[in-house]
Design a protein around this motif. Structure first.
Motif, PDB file in Angstrom:
ATOM      1  N   ASN A  34       0.832  -1.204   0.000  1.00  0.00           N
ATOM      2  CA  ASN A  34       0.000   0.000   0.000  1.00  0.00           C
ATOM      3  C   ASN A  34       0.868   1.256   0.000  1.00  0.00           C
ATOM      4  OD1 ASN A  34      -2.643   1.243   0.136  1.00  0.00           O
ATOM      5  ND2 ASN A  34      -2.056   1.896   2.208  1.00  0.00           N
ATOM      6  N   LYS A  35       1.965   1.224   0.749  1.00  0.00           N
ATOM      7  CA  LYS A  35       2.867   2.377   0.804  1.00  0.00           C
ATOM      8  C   LYS A  35       3.444   2.695  -0.573  1.00  0.00           C
ATOM      9  CE  LYS A  35       7.240   3.860   2.889  1.00  0.00           C
ATOM     10  NZ  LYS A  35       8.367   3.458   3.796  1.00  0.00           N
ATOM     11  N   HIS A  36       3.877   1.656  -1.287  1.00  0.00           N
ATOM     12  CA  HIS A  36       4.451   1.868  -2.626  1.00  0.00           C
ATOM     13  C   HIS A  36       3.400   2.424  -3.594  1.00  0.00           C
ATOM     14  CE1 HIS A  36       8.503   0.366  -2.127  1.00  0.00           C
ATOM     15  NE2 HIS A  36       8.058  -0.731  -1.516  1.00  0.00           N
ATOM     16  N   ILE A  37       2.171   1.904  -3.494  1.00  0.00           N
ATOM     17  CA  ILE A  37       1.112   2.394  -4.388  1.00  0.00           C
ATOM     18  C   ILE A  37       0.826   3.859  -4.113  1.00  0.00           C
ATOM     19  CG2 ILE A  37      -1.331   2.196  -4.960  1.00  0.00           C
ATOM     20  CD1 ILE A  37      -1.057  -0.824  -4.555  1.00  0.00           C
ATOM     21  N   LEU A  38       0.723   4.242  -2.848  1.00  0.00           N
ATOM     22  CA  LEU A  38       0.460   5.632  -2.486  1.00  0.00           C
ATOM     23  C   LEU A  38       1.593   6.551  -2.957  1.00  0.00           C
ATOM     24  CD1 LEU A  38      -0.974   5.155   1.125  1.00  0.00           C
ATOM     25  CD2 LEU A  38      -2.243   5.801  -0.945  1.00  0.00           C
ATOM     26  N   GLN A  39       2.825   6.088  -2.804  1.00  0.00           N
ATOM     27  CA  GLN A  39       3.960   6.888  -3.268  1.00  0.00           C
ATOM     28  C   GLN A  39       3.904   7.097  -4.781  1.00  0.00           C
ATOM     29  OE1 GLN A  39       7.309   4.630  -1.831  1.00  0.00           O
ATOM     30  NE2 GLN A  39       7.463   5.810   0.087  1.00  0.00           N
ATOM     31  N   LEU A  40       3.566   6.027  -5.509  1.00  0.00           N
ATOM     32  CA  LEU A  40       3.492   6.127  -6.963  1.00  0.00           C
ATOM     33  C   LEU A  40       2.351   7.039  -7.389  1.00  0.00           C
ATOM     34  CD1 LEU A  40       4.828   5.174  -9.534  1.00  0.00           C
ATOM     35  CD2 LEU A  40       3.406   3.134  -9.495  1.00  0.00           C
ATOM     36  N   GLU A  41       1.213   6.934  -6.721  1.00  0.00           N
ATOM     37  CA  GLU A  41       0.087   7.827  -7.019  1.00  0.00           C
ATOM     38  C   GLU A  41       0.474   9.284  -6.772  1.00  0.00           C
ATOM     39  OE1 GLU A  41      -3.902   5.107  -6.301  1.00  0.00           O
ATOM     40  OE2 GLU A  41      -2.946   6.036  -4.550  1.00  0.00           O
ATOM     41  N   GLY A  42       1.274   9.515  -5.728  1.00  0.00           N
ATOM     42  CA  GLY A  42       1.730  10.866  -5.442  1.00  0.00           C
ATOM     43  C   GLY A  42       2.634  11.391  -6.544  1.00  0.00           C
ATOM     44  N   VAL A  43       3.504  10.532  -7.078  1.00  0.00           N
ATOM     45  CA  VAL A  43       4.402  10.951  -8.167  1.00  0.00           C
ATOM     46  C   VAL A  43       3.609  11.238  -9.443  1.00  0.00           C
ATOM     47  CG1 VAL A  43       6.267  10.192  -9.682  1.00  0.00           C
ATOM     48  CG2 VAL A  43       6.394   9.740  -7.228  1.00  0.00           C
ATOM     49  N   ILE A  44       2.674  10.339  -9.764  1.00  0.00           N
ATOM     50  CA  ILE A  44       1.890  10.488 -10.996  1.00  0.00           C
ATOM     51  C   ILE A  44       0.878  11.617 -10.877  1.00  0.00           C
ATOM     52  CG2 ILE A  44       0.186   9.317 -12.472  1.00  0.00           C
ATOM     53  CD1 ILE A  44       1.702   6.735 -11.937  1.00  0.00           C
ATOM     54  N   GLY A  45       0.352  11.813  -9.669  1.00  0.00           N
ATOM     55  CA  GLY A  45      -0.654  12.856  -9.468  1.00  0.00           C
ATOM     56  C   GLY A  45      -2.059  12.411  -9.784  1.00  0.00           C
ATOM     57  N   GLU A  46      -2.238  11.111  -9.907  1.00  0.00           N
ATOM     58  CA  GLU A  46      -3.553  10.545 -10.205  1.00  0.00           C
ATOM     59  C   GLU A  46      -3.720   9.267  -9.405  1.00  0.00           C
ATOM     60  OE1 GLU A  46      -6.108  11.377 -12.170  1.00  0.00           O
ATOM     61  OE2 GLU A  46      -5.243  13.193 -13.056  1.00  0.00           O
ATOM     62  N   PRO A  47      -4.945   8.970  -8.925  1.00  0.00           N
ATOM     63  CA  PRO A  47      -5.155   7.678  -8.269  1.00  0.00           C
ATOM     64  C   PRO A  47      -5.068   6.547  -9.296  1.00  0.00           C
ATOM     65  CG  PRO A  47      -7.238   8.828  -8.530  1.00  0.00           C
ATOM     66  CD  PRO A  47      -6.172   9.801  -8.932  1.00  0.00           C
ATOM     67  N   LEU A  48      -4.490   5.450  -8.890  1.00  0.00           N
ATOM     68  CA  LEU A  48      -4.359   4.296  -9.775  1.00  0.00           C
ATOM     69  C   LEU A  48      -5.474   3.288  -9.543  1.00  0.00           C
ATOM     70  CD1 LEU A  48      -0.508   3.741  -9.410  1.00  0.00           C
ATOM     71  CD2 LEU A  48      -1.715   4.966 -11.229  1.00  0.00           C
ATOM     72  N   PHE A  49      -6.034   3.285  -8.353  1.00  0.00           N
ATOM     73  CA  PHE A  49      -7.097   2.341  -7.997  1.00  0.00           C
ATOM     74  C   PHE A  49      -8.261   3.087  -7.338  1.00  0.00           C
ATOM     75  CE2 PHE A  49      -3.189  -0.155  -7.915  1.00  0.00           C
ATOM     76  CZ  PHE A  49      -3.548  -1.291  -8.628  1.00  0.00           C
ATOM     77  N   GLU A  50      -9.450   2.614  -7.637  1.00  0.00           N
ATOM     78  CA  GLU A  50     -10.622   3.048  -6.884  1.00  0.00           C
ATOM     79  C   GLU A  50     -10.758   2.132  -5.672  1.00  0.00           C
ATOM     80  OE1 GLU A  50     -14.317   3.753  -9.046  1.00  0.00           O
ATOM     81  OE2 GLU A  50     -13.172   3.551 -10.919  1.00  0.00           O
ATOM     82  N   ARG A  51     -10.877   2.724  -4.488  1.00  0.00           N
ATOM     83  CA  ARG A  51     -11.059   1.937  -3.277  1.00  0.00           C
ATOM     84  C   ARG A  51     -12.541   1.636  -3.105  1.00  0.00           C
ATOM     85  NH1 ARG A  51      -5.926   3.939  -4.248  1.00  0.00           N
ATOM     86  NH2 ARG A  51      -4.454   3.261  -2.615  1.00  0.00           N
ATOM     87  N   LEU A  52     -12.936   0.417  -3.324  1.00  0.00           N
ATOM     88  CA  LEU A  52     -14.327  -0.009  -3.238  1.00  0.00           C
ATOM     89  C   LEU A  52     -14.530  -0.863  -1.989  1.00  0.00           C
ATOM     90  CD1 LEU A  52     -14.745  -1.047  -6.985  1.00  0.00           C
ATOM     91  CD2 LEU A  52     -15.399   1.131  -5.940  1.00  0.00           C
ATOM     92  N   PRO A  53     -15.792  -1.027  -1.551  1.00  0.00           N
ATOM     93  CA  PRO A  53     -16.049  -1.838  -0.351  1.00  0.00           C
ATOM     94  C   PRO A  53     -15.497  -3.248  -0.458  1.00  0.00           C
ATOM     95  CG  PRO A  53     -17.997  -0.584  -0.946  1.00  0.00           C
ATOM     96  CD  PRO A  53     -17.019  -0.394  -2.061  1.00  0.00           C
ATOM     97  N   ARG A  54     -15.502  -3.805  -1.663  1.00  0.00           N
ATOM     98  CA  ARG A  54     -15.068  -5.199  -1.813  1.00  0.00           C
ATOM     99  C   ARG A  54     -13.715  -5.329  -2.513  1.00  0.00           C
ATOM    100  NH1 ARG A  54     -20.485  -8.780  -3.228  1.00  0.00           N
ATOM    101  NH2 ARG A  54     -21.679  -8.180  -1.364  1.00  0.00           N
ATOM    102  N   GLY A  55     -12.950  -4.288  -2.549  1.00  0.00           N
ATOM    103  CA  GLY A  55     -11.632  -4.392  -3.154  1.00  0.00           C
ATOM    104  C   GLY A  55     -11.239  -3.158  -3.946  1.00  0.00           C
ATOM    105  N   LEU A  56     -10.282  -3.326  -4.821  1.00  0.00           N
ATOM    106  CA  LEU A  56      -9.750  -2.224  -5.615  1.00  0.00           C
ATOM    107  C   LEU A  56     -10.035  -2.457  -7.097  1.00  0.00           C
ATOM    108  CD1 LEU A  56      -8.068  -2.171  -2.918  1.00  0.00           C
ATOM    109  CD2 LEU A  56      -6.279  -1.025  -4.228  1.00  0.00           C
ATOM    110  N   ARG A  57     -10.266  -1.354  -7.811  1.00  0.00           N
ATOM    111  CA  ARG A  57     -10.491  -1.417  -9.255  1.00  0.00           C
ATOM    112  C   ARG A  57      -9.631  -0.346  -9.926  1.00  0.00           C
ATOM    113  NH1 ARG A  57     -16.542  -0.734 -10.856  1.00  0.00           N
ATOM    114  NH2 ARG A  57     -16.100   1.456 -10.338  1.00  0.00           N
ATOM    115  N   LEU A  58      -9.035  -0.691 -11.037  1.00  0.00           N
ATOM    116  CA  LEU A  58      -8.153   0.251 -11.737  1.00  0.00           C
ATOM    117  C   LEU A  58      -8.923   1.463 -12.234  1.00  0.00           C
ATOM    118  CD1 LEU A  58      -6.012  -2.231 -13.858  1.00  0.00           C
ATOM    119  CD2 LEU A  58      -5.133  -0.728 -12.060  1.00  0.00           C
ATOM    120  N   THR A  59      -8.310   2.636 -12.094  1.00  0.00           N
ATOM    121  CA  THR A  59      -8.819   3.859 -12.700  1.00  0.00           C
ATOM    122  C   THR A  59      -8.299   3.908 -14.143  1.00  0.00           C
ATOM    123  OG1 THR A  59      -6.880   5.146 -12.071  1.00  0.00           O
ATOM    124  CG2 THR A  59      -8.709   5.034 -10.473  1.00  0.00           C
ATOM    125  N   PRO A  60      -8.772   4.834 -14.973  1.00  0.00           N
ATOM    126  CA  PRO A  60      -8.212   4.959 -16.326  1.00  0.00           C
ATOM    127  C   PRO A  60      -6.694   5.152 -16.314  1.00  0.00           C
ATOM    128  CG  PRO A  60     -10.262   6.172 -16.190  1.00  0.00           C
ATOM    129  CD  PRO A  60      -9.969   5.691 -14.807  1.00  0.00           C
TER     130      PRO A  60
END
Length: 296
Positions: A34-60
């Motif tokens: 999770n830490k690596h994903i958050l760091q990467l999202e911070g670098v890119i400036g866009e969320p990579l996954f949607e946080r859903l009740p039953r898991g994660l789904r890729l954003t565009p």
């Protein structure tokens, strides 16, 4: 290794839709992933996954990144395989079936450099007639076939094809040696050295004289390219060979190659072949590339 660890984290999360499941699969703490994903999202400036009740789904943005990640992982795996292959160049053999003129010229020169770089690889050079070259490669007894005027065969794949016209080959002190180009009729005043009827060159040369309206009888006839070169070097006779047949002799100054002006003087096709749909071993592939460089 390199950046593959983070890429695999993202790939597994995208496949499983869960950081926890990815952590279990990779034997890595979910918090670290999770830490690596958050760091990467911070670098890119866009969320990579949607946080859903039953898991994660890729954003565009995540879809684009994961496609890149998977290409990179695949390419990295190929790089690892190639490096393993290079480490594996510690033994083995490359067998090339060819003719005597090429074997003692360009093949020998290429083989010398190849074996100096890969001393544990044995290179076998086998001289044989055209028909036997085709059969040897088609039957898998040789890795590569290299010769002039190989007949088209469905079982063989052509790796290199060069059209090389035959020319007049004479001693370096022959009266015709200084010509940049000449008509075929200039050869008629000298002893002629022909390939015998077992060689394709015989019909190429004979038909060229007939087409030019010249009636000649060869003084020497042989099925040995080496004999043709020796006869030309030791007399005022004229042999008809390609540049590749006499490359070393031209370099050493013992023979000269003079192109024939007549358009009727047939082309000579030099081919490097392997068995159709046969994956070449790395050593054979490397030798093929070395031979291509020598040809050019």
């Amino acid at each position: 290794m390199l950046h593959s660890r983070v890429l695999r984290y993202i790939d597994e999360v995208a496949r499983l839709g869960s950081i926890r499941a990815a952590g279990d699969r990779l034997n890595v703490a979910p918090s670290a992933i999770n830490k690596h994903i958050l760091q990467l999202e911070g670098v890119i400036g866009e969320p990579l996954f949607e946080r859903l009740p039953r898991g994660l789904r890729l954003t565009p943005a995540g879809e684009i990144l994961v496609a890149h990640v998977r290409r990179t992982i695949k390419e990295y795996s190929q790089v690892e395989a190639e490096i393993r292959d290079i480490k594996g160049l510690q033994s083995g053999e490359v067998i090339i079936a060819t003719t005597n003129g090429l074997a003692e010229g360009i093949v020998a020169k290429t083989a010398t450099g190849f074996c100096a770089r890969h001393p544990r690889i044995r290179l076998s050079i086998r001289n044989m007639p055209i028909r036997e070259i085709v059969k040897s490669v088609a039957d898998g007894e040789a890795d590569l076939g290299f010769a002039f005027n190989l007949p088209p065969t469905a079982q063989l794949e052509t790796l290199v094809r060069l059209e090389t016209r035959l020319g007049a080959v004479v001693s370096s002190d022959h009266p015709l040696a200084g010509h940049e180009m000449m008509p075929l009729k200039n050869c008629t005043g000298y002893p002629l050295i022909f390939a015998d009827r077992s060689m394709v060159m015989h019909s190429i040369v004979s038909e060229a004289f007939v087409a030019a309206g010249l009636i000649v009888e060869p003084t020497f006839v042989t099925n040995s390219i080496e004999a043709m070169k020796s006869l030309a070097a030791l007399s005022d006779g004229i042999a008809f060979l390609s540049k590749f047949d006499v490359a070393e002799e031209q370099h050493n100054g013992t023979l000269a190659y003079v192109p024939i002006r007549d358009g009727t003087f047939g082309k000579n096709v030099l081919s490097l072949v392997q068995r159709e749909k046969r994956g070449r071993a790395l050593a054979a592939s490397i030798f093929t590339e070395d031979l291509k460089r020598s040809l050019h």
